[in-house]
Design a protein around this motif. Structure first.
Motif, mmCIF file in Angstrom:
data_model
loop_
_atom_site.group_PDB
_atom_site.id
_atom_site.type_symbol
_atom_site.label_atom_id
_atom_site.label_comp_id
_atom_site.label_asym_id
_atom_site.label_seq_id
_atom_site.Cartn_x
_atom_site.Cartn_y
_atom_site.Cartn_z
ATOM 1 N N GLU A 7 0.579 -1.183 0.007
ATOM 2 C CA GLU A 7 -0.005 -0.156 0.007
ATOM 3 C C GLU A 7 0.908 1.025 -0.019
ATOM 4 O O GLU A 7 1.755 1.328 0.792
ATOM 5 C CB GLU A 7 -0.894 -0.003 1.136
ATOM 6 C CG GLU A 7 -1.988 1.145 1.189
ATOM 7 C CD GLU A 7 -2.917 1.136 2.238
ATOM 8 O OE1 GLU A 7 -2.996 0.224 2.908
ATOM 9 O OE2 GLU A 7 -3.812 2.169 2.321
ATOM 10 N N GLN A 8 0.452 2.223 -0.961
ATOM 11 C CA GLN A 8 1.180 3.397 -0.872
ATOM 12 C C GLN A 8 0.109 4.563 -1.212
ATOM 13 O O GLN A 8 -0.550 4.264 -2.223
ATOM 14 C CB GLN A 8 2.398 3.392 -2.290
ATOM 15 C CG GLN A 8 3.026 4.314 -2.139
ATOM 16 C CD GLN A 8 4.641 4.028 -1.408
ATOM 17 O OE1 GLN A 8 4.912 2.686 -1.192
ATOM 18 N NE2 GLN A 8 5.536 4.935 -0.845
ATOM 19 N N ASN A 9 0.411 5.478 -0.229
ATOM 20 C CA ASN A 9 -0.488 6.706 -0.577
ATOM 21 C C ASN A 9 0.146 8.257 -1.071
ATOM 22 O O ASN A 9 1.441 8.269 -0.761
ATOM 23 C CB ASN A 9 -0.929 6.957 0.675
ATOM 24 C CG ASN A 9 -2.126 5.699 1.177
ATOM 25 O OD1 ASN A 9 -3.151 5.469 0.395
ATOM 26 N ND2 ASN A 9 -1.724 5.209 2.426
ATOM 27 N N LEU A 54 -5.661 29.043 -3.777
ATOM 28 C CA LEU A 54 -5.669 27.954 -2.640
ATOM 29 C C LEU A 54 -5.430 26.568 -3.358
ATOM 30 O O LEU A 54 -5.960 26.490 -4.439
ATOM 31 C CB LEU A 54 -6.988 27.741 -2.235
ATOM 32 C CG LEU A 54 -7.572 28.881 -1.003
ATOM 33 C CD1 LEU A 54 -8.766 28.503 -0.620
ATOM 34 C CD2 LEU A 54 -6.100 28.994 0.023
ATOM 35 N N PRO A 55 -4.131 26.172 -2.916
ATOM 36 C CA PRO A 55 -3.892 24.709 -3.396
ATOM 37 C C PRO A 55 -4.971 23.537 -3.444
ATOM 38 O O PRO A 55 -5.767 23.625 -2.427
ATOM 39 C CB PRO A 55 -2.523 24.212 -2.831
ATOM 40 C CG PRO A 55 -2.178 25.402 -2.005
ATOM 41 C CD PRO A 55 -3.478 26.360 -1.697
ATOM 42 N N GLN A 56 -5.173 22.919 -4.596
ATOM 43 C CA GLN A 56 -6.262 21.871 -4.488
ATOM 44 C C GLN A 56 -5.398 20.630 -4.565
ATOM 45 O O GLN A 56 -4.350 20.557 -5.123
ATOM 46 C CB GLN A 56 -6.985 21.894 -5.867
ATOM 47 C CG GLN A 56 -7.646 20.402 -6.396
ATOM 48 C CD GLN A 56 -9.010 20.477 -5.474
ATOM 49 O OE1 GLN A 56 -9.776 21.552 -5.360
ATOM 50 N NE2 GLN A 56 -9.181 19.379 -5.074
ATOM 51 N N SER A 57 -5.774 19.579 -3.814
ATOM 52 C CA SER A 57 -5.036 18.375 -3.697
ATOM 53 C C SER A 57 -5.922 17.153 -4.008
ATOM 54 O O SER A 57 -7.274 17.134 -4.274
ATOM 55 C CB SER A 57 -4.863 18.021 -2.349
ATOM 56 O OG SER A 57 -5.802 17.580 -1.631
ATOM 57 N N ILE A 58 -5.253 16.032 -4.609
ATOM 58 C CA ILE A 58 -5.993 14.849 -4.876
ATOM 59 C C ILE A 58 -5.074 13.798 -4.241
ATOM 60 O O ILE A 58 -3.942 13.760 -4.147
ATOM 61 C CB ILE A 58 -6.034 14.593 -6.464
ATOM 62 C CG1 ILE A 58 -6.911 13.255 -6.737
ATOM 63 C CG2 ILE A 58 -4.589 14.721 -7.122
ATOM 64 C CD1 ILE A 58 -7.031 13.271 -8.210
ATOM 65 N N SER A 59 -5.871 12.854 -3.518
ATOM 66 C CA SER A 59 -5.343 11.641 -2.942
ATOM 67 C C SER A 59 -5.175 10.519 -3.631
ATOM 68 O O SER A 59 -6.481 9.896 -4.352
ATOM 69 C CB SER A 59 -5.962 11.338 -1.440
ATOM 70 O OG SER A 59 -5.938 12.824 -0.547
ATOM 71 N N ILE A 60 -4.092 9.670 -3.564
ATOM 72 C CA ILE A 60 -4.249 8.495 -4.437
ATOM 73 C C ILE A 60 -3.773 7.393 -3.425
ATOM 74 O O ILE A 60 -2.916 7.560 -2.717
ATOM 75 C CB ILE A 60 -3.218 8.622 -5.588
ATOM 76 C CG1 ILE A 60 -3.343 9.785 -6.499
ATOM 77 C CG2 ILE A 60 -3.045 7.332 -6.578
ATOM 78 C CD1 ILE A 60 -4.790 9.634 -7.471
ATOM 79 N N ALA A 61 -4.338 6.368 -3.422
ATOM 80 C CA ALA A 61 -4.015 5.192 -2.866
ATOM 81 C C ALA A 61 -3.804 4.161 -3.742
ATOM 82 O O ALA A 61 -4.633 3.504 -4.626
ATOM 83 C CB ALA A 61 -5.190 4.615 -1.771
ATOM 84 N N VAL A 62 -2.633 3.356 -3.710
ATOM 85 C CA VAL A 62 -2.192 2.385 -4.769
ATOM 86 C C VAL A 62 -1.833 0.898 -3.794
ATOM 87 O O VAL A 62 -1.113 0.897 -2.916
ATOM 88 C CB VAL A 62 -0.861 2.504 -5.328
ATOM 89 C CG1 VAL A 62 -0.512 1.231 -6.438
ATOM 90 C CG2 VAL A 62 -0.923 3.831 -6.143
#
Lengths: 154, 158
Positions: free
Chosen positions: B62-64, B122-130
């Protein structure tokens, strides 16, 4: 102005109720290999055994939006959600049922966007997967081909 | 206030507070030394399709990641391309495995997009989980085509 602010407040509430959105690229039901790198053969070198036969592209898209309009004393909000997930279907169409086929060198493009136009608010997540459809040659055939190409070079 | 003035003020207000936000990046793993499959199967050295059994499972990978961008994706604050080759190779080697199967990629847009969509700087984020399963070398099991049991004909005879 007051109407606009009312529309904005209602659309905001509608979108906040949708919360955060998430989507998954999931190809676990495919019975043939779909690999991120060029090596889909276990425990050995498979170089020279692949023939590219096509390209693969699959998409997962989740879109949610809320649109608010006012007519007289009535404010109407329409919220919608659309999900497109053809990643697994496209993979099946390319390699499904072919025991010597695989998708290799898969690259994944992840994008998110949000648009806020006061009375129209929209958010979207896109996951695109790109790859090469290849066919695995039997070992004997690959050896023969290597021998022929060696003779040609000489 | 006159009607044109009101319209102008409304338009300016709309332009000030409306907007869009986003984030984007690529995931690759070209240099992994072991097979990494998004499906549940791989080829063995004979070119046959093998699917690891539950007993072949050695561990879970698992890597985030969280990536940020601002000004409608124009300014990327993180790395545009994420190469998973090293973490995947390290995971397989540390567990003494032969491959990774069942790899999934999950992307999540958190609720704060609502505010970042309003204010472009304002910074926008996206989260990814592999996530994936580290497996040892699976053994090829030949499928039995001819089932030697009660057939339709035998059942009809009875």
């Amino acid at each position: 102005m007051r109407t606009l602010l009312t529309e904005y407040a209602v659309a905001s509430l509608a979108m906040l109720s949708l919360g955060c959105i998430a989507q998954t690229l999931d190809l676990r039901n495919i019975e043939e290999p779909v690999v991120l790198n060029g090596a889909s053969v276990l425990g050995g070198s498979d170089s020279g055994r692949w023939t590219a036969v096509g390209r693969y592209h699959g998409t997962v898209t989740d879109t949610r939006s809320a649109n608010t309009s006012t007519a007289g004393n009535t404010t109407t909000t329409t919220s919608s959600a659309a999900l497109v997930n053809d990643a697994q279907e496209q993979a099946f169409l390319e390699i499904g049922g072919h025991e010597n086929r695989a998708i290799t060198n898969v690259e994944i493009d992840v994008a998110a966007s949000a648009v806020n136009l006061l009375n129209f608010i929209r958010t979207q997540i896109d996951i695109d997967a790109w790859g090469v459809v290849v066919e695995l040659m039997p070992v004997e055939e690959a050896v023969e081909e290597a021998a022929v190409s060696g003779e040609v070079e000489r | 206030m006159t009607q044109p003035f009101c319209s102008l003020v409304s338009f300016l207000l709309l332009a000030l507070v409306s907007g869009c936000a986003g984030s984007r990046f690529f995931l690759t793993a070209r240099e992994v030394e072991y097979p990494v499959s998004l499906s549940s199967s791989l080829f063995d050295s004979e070119g046959r399709i093998v699917s690891p059994a539950p007993s072949d499972l050695l561990g879970h990978f698992e890597q985030n990641y969280t990536d940020w961008a601002m000004f409608y994706r124009m300014v990327q604050l993180g790395i545009r391309e994420r190469d998973l080759s090293d973490p995947l190779t390290n995971e397989v080697e540390s567990r003494g495995g032969a491959a990774i199967v069942n790899l999934t990629v999950r992307a999540r847009l958190d609720w704060h997009w609502f505010f970042t969509g309003l204010i472009p700087f304002l910074p926008q984020s996206i989260s990814i989980a592999v996530e994936g399963d580290v497996v040892k070398m699976p053994v090829y099991v030949e499928e039995v085509d001819d089932f030697e049991g009660f057939g339709v004909e035998e059942a009809e005879e009875l």
